[in-house]
Each structure stands twice: as structure tokens, then as C-alpha cells.
Write a protein that holds these residues in place. Structure first.
Motif, short mmCIF file in Angstrom:
data_model
loop_
_atom_site.label_atom_id
_atom_site.label_comp_id
_atom_site.label_asym_id
_atom_site.label_seq_id
_atom_site.Cartn_x
_atom_site.Cartn_y
_atom_site.Cartn_z
N ASP A 93 5.18 -7.01 3.93
CA ASP A 93 5.15 -5.87 3.02
C ASP A 93 3.75 -5.31 2.82
O ASP A 93 3.22 -5.24 1.71
CB ASP A 93 5.80 -6.22 1.67
CG ASP A 93 7.30 -6.39 1.78
OD1 ASP A 93 7.86 -6.11 2.86
OD2 ASP A 93 7.93 -6.79 0.78
N LEU A 94 3.17 -4.87 3.91
CA LEU A 94 1.84 -4.27 3.87
C LEU A 94 1.88 -2.90 3.21
O LEU A 94 1.04 -2.59 2.37
CB LEU A 94 1.27 -4.15 5.29
CG LEU A 94 -0.14 -3.57 5.38
CD1 LEU A 94 -1.14 -4.56 4.84
CD2 LEU A 94 -0.48 -3.22 6.82
N THR A 95 2.84 -2.07 3.61
CA THR A 95 2.93 -0.72 3.10
C THR A 95 4.39 -0.37 2.87
O THR A 95 5.28 -0.95 3.50
CB THR A 95 2.29 0.30 4.08
OG1 THR A 95 2.45 1.62 3.57
CG2 THR A 95 2.88 0.20 5.46
N SER A 110 -3.35 4.67 -10.45
CA SER A 110 -2.72 5.52 -9.45
C SER A 110 -2.58 4.76 -8.14
O SER A 110 -3.22 3.72 -7.94
CB SER A 110 -3.56 6.78 -9.21
OG SER A 110 -4.78 6.42 -8.58
N VAL A 111 -1.77 5.30 -7.25
CA VAL A 111 -1.61 4.71 -5.92
C VAL A 111 -2.94 4.74 -5.18
O VAL A 111 -3.31 3.77 -4.51
CB VAL A 111 -0.52 5.46 -5.12
CG1 VAL A 111 -0.49 5.01 -3.68
CG2 VAL A 111 0.83 5.25 -5.76
N GLU A 112 -3.66 5.85 -5.30
CA GLU A 112 -4.95 5.97 -4.61
C GLU A 112 -5.93 4.91 -5.09
O GLU A 112 -6.63 4.29 -4.28
CB GLU A 112 -5.53 7.37 -4.81
CG GLU A 112 -4.70 8.48 -4.17
CD GLU A 112 -3.44 8.86 -4.96
OE1 GLU A 112 -2.53 9.45 -4.36
OE2 GLU A 112 -3.35 8.53 -6.17
N ALA A 113 -5.98 4.69 -6.40
CA ALA A 113 -6.88 3.67 -6.96
C ALA A 113 -6.46 2.28 -6.49
O ALA A 113 -7.30 1.43 -6.16
CB ALA A 113 -6.90 3.75 -8.48
N MET A 114 -5.15 2.03 -6.48
CA MET A 114 -4.64 0.74 -6.02
C MET A 114 -4.99 0.52 -4.55
O MET A 114 -5.53 -0.54 -4.19
CB MET A 114 -3.13 0.67 -6.19
CG MET A 114 -2.52 -0.63 -5.68
SD MET A 114 -0.71 -0.68 -5.80
CE MET A 114 -0.23 0.51 -4.53
N ASN A 115 -4.71 1.50 -3.69
CA ASN A 115 -5.02 1.36 -2.27
C ASN A 115 -6.50 1.08 -2.06
O ASN A 115 -6.86 0.16 -1.30
CB ASN A 115 -4.64 2.64 -1.51
CG ASN A 115 -3.14 2.84 -1.41
OD1 ASN A 115 -2.34 1.96 -1.69
ND2 ASN A 115 -2.76 4.04 -0.99
N ALA A 116 -7.36 1.83 -2.71
CA ALA A 116 -8.81 1.66 -2.54
C ALA A 116 -9.25 0.27 -3.01
O ALA A 116 -10.04 -0.40 -2.32
CB ALA A 116 -9.56 2.75 -3.30
N ALA A 117 -8.75 -0.16 -4.15
CA ALA A 117 -9.14 -1.47 -4.68
C ALA A 117 -8.66 -2.61 -3.79
O ALA A 117 -9.39 -3.57 -3.53
CB ALA A 117 -8.60 -1.65 -6.10
N LEU A 118 -7.43 -2.51 -3.30
CA LEU A 118 -6.90 -3.57 -2.44
C LEU A 118 -7.67 -3.67 -1.14
O LEU A 118 -7.99 -4.78 -0.68
CB LEU A 118 -5.41 -3.34 -2.18
CG LEU A 118 -4.48 -3.54 -3.37
CD1 LEU A 118 -3.06 -3.11 -3.03
CD2 LEU A 118 -4.51 -4.97 -3.87
N LEU A 122 0.84 -1.19 0.00
CA LEU A 122 0.00 0.00 0.00
C LEU A 122 0.88 1.25 0.00
O LEU A 122 1.96 1.26 0.58
CB LEU A 122 -0.93 -0.02 1.21
CG LEU A 122 -1.94 -1.18 1.19
CD1 LEU A 122 -2.49 -1.42 2.58
CD2 LEU A 122 -3.04 -0.92 0.19
N ASP A 123 0.43 2.28 -0.67
CA ASP A 123 1.13 3.57 -0.81
C ASP A 123 2.42 3.49 -1.63
O ASP A 123 3.18 4.45 -1.66
CB ASP A 123 1.46 4.19 0.56
CG ASP A 123 0.21 4.62 1.31
OD1 ASP A 123 -0.74 5.07 0.66
OD2 ASP A 123 0.20 4.48 2.55
N HIS A 124 2.65 2.41 -2.31
CA HIS A 124 3.90 2.19 -3.05
C HIS A 124 3.66 2.42 -4.55
O HIS A 124 3.24 1.52 -5.27
CB HIS A 124 4.41 0.78 -2.79
CG HIS A 124 5.79 0.53 -3.29
ND1 HIS A 124 6.42 -0.66 -3.09
CD2 HIS A 124 6.67 1.30 -3.98
CE1 HIS A 124 7.62 -0.63 -3.63
NE2 HIS A 124 7.79 0.56 -4.18
N GLY A 125 3.95 3.61 -5.02
CA GLY A 125 3.72 3.96 -6.42
C GLY A 125 4.51 3.12 -7.41
O GLY A 125 4.01 2.73 -8.45
#
Length: 183
Positions: free
Chosen positions: A52-54, A25-33, A10-13
């Protein structure tokens, strides 16, 4: 143990390009995960998380993500988790984790290179994502190894019941989609 997963990052661009993740985007990835996780896992479910959570090394960030994700965690330390996170109240961190399910033994570690030379049972790991599918596929019955990186799991946790079903087939699978298609 009810569910398994590893390497959300998470938060890893950079992980989007590195692993060819299907997010803009990172935001889309975080939300989807988070959404996919909580669609599968209920608050009381036990989850073995493979590390490796974040990408953040800030304990507050890790705790914030754990509050958003349903489940009770047994958390393997990954190479991006940092030792500063050990000993946080309410989070059980492990270098490795062993358990049995349906007559099978499992030994879990973030990076398979950190496992002992011989494991009695199946080795569960993450770390390699989807980058070396020939060497580290989702299920490799010859090596008795399972790669729990989320890229191979459809970006959602895997139930132990499903894993046992896949192992019963005694077949090699590049990813979960391939395993589901073989039914």
C-alpha cells in the motif's frame, strides 16, 4: 534487509482521517513521508515494504514514488496495490517474504489474515494501521507479530537493528514511541 515499513498510502486523502494522521493535507502528508523516509534510508539500503504505497492504481504513479524514496525494495503487494503492478521492471513484488536475521526467522505479508496458520518465527505485517491497537500493536511478543504500519513507526522506516533490539526486550509495545520510552 536493512529497513521495514508498510502502508504509506501516498496521495490518499481519506487515510488522514481514517488513521488520525497528523497532516493538514495530502500534499503535506506526501512531503513529510518522503522526507522522513529519506532521512533514514540511503539509496543502497534494502527495504522490505509491506504494501500500500499509494492509493493510485497507475503503475507510473507507483514508479514515480519509488524513484523519490531511497532504497532497494522488496515490495509486498497490499490490498491497494493491484495485480496490474506485478512484473514492472526493476521492482520485485511478493505475496509474502521470508528471511532470517540474528538467529530469528521472519515471515512478512501485507495482511496478517493472509499468513499461513502457523508461522515459524515472527510475523511481520501492515494493513491494520493504528486502528486496532489492542489486537495489532507495534510489537506483540505473545502472538510473535510486528505491525509495520507507518502510524506505529513515527511515519518513518524501522531499522532491522532497532526491531531486533525491541524483540530482545520481549515486551508488548503499542507503537515505536512507547518502545523507545521504555529504554
Amino acid at each position: 534487509m536493512d529497513y521495514l515499513a508498510s502502508d504509506l498510502h501516498l496521495d490518499h486523502g481519506n487515510i488522514i482521517d481514517y488513521c488520525d494522521r497528523p497532516f493538514d493535507s495530502v500534499e503535506a502528508m506526501n512531503a513529510a513521508l518522503v522526507e522522513r523516509w529519506n532521512d533514514v534510508v540511503d539509496p543502497g539500503d534494502e527495504v522490505l515494504f509491506g504494501g500500500d504505497l499509494t492509493i493510485s492504481s497507475d503503475a507510473a504513479d507507483l514508479l514515480g514514488w519509488l524513484e523519490e524514496l531511497d532504497g532497494e525494495f522488496a515490495f509486498l503487494l497490499g490490498n491497494h496495490d493491484g495485480t496490474v503492478l506485478e512484473g514492472l521492471d526493476g521492482v520485485d513484488f511478493f505475496e509474502h517474504y521470508q528471511f532470517e536475521r540474528d538467529g530469528r526467522r521472519f515471515y512478512a505479508v501485507h495482511d496478517p489474515a493472509d499468513a499461513p496458520g502457523s508461522v515459524d518465527g515472527w510475523l511481520l505485517h501492515g494493513h491494520h494501521h493504528n486502528n486496532w491497537p489492542d489486537e495489532f500493536p507495534f510489537v506483540d511478543p505473545e502472538a510473535c507479530r510486528v505491525n509495520l504500519s507507518v502510524e506505529l513507526l513515527g511515519y518513518r522506516p524501522l531499522s532491522m537493528d532497532d526491531l531486533v533490539t525491541y524483540l530482545d526486550r520481549d515486551e508488548r509495545y503499542a507503537d515505536r514511541t512507547e518502545a523507545d520510552a521504555s529504554v
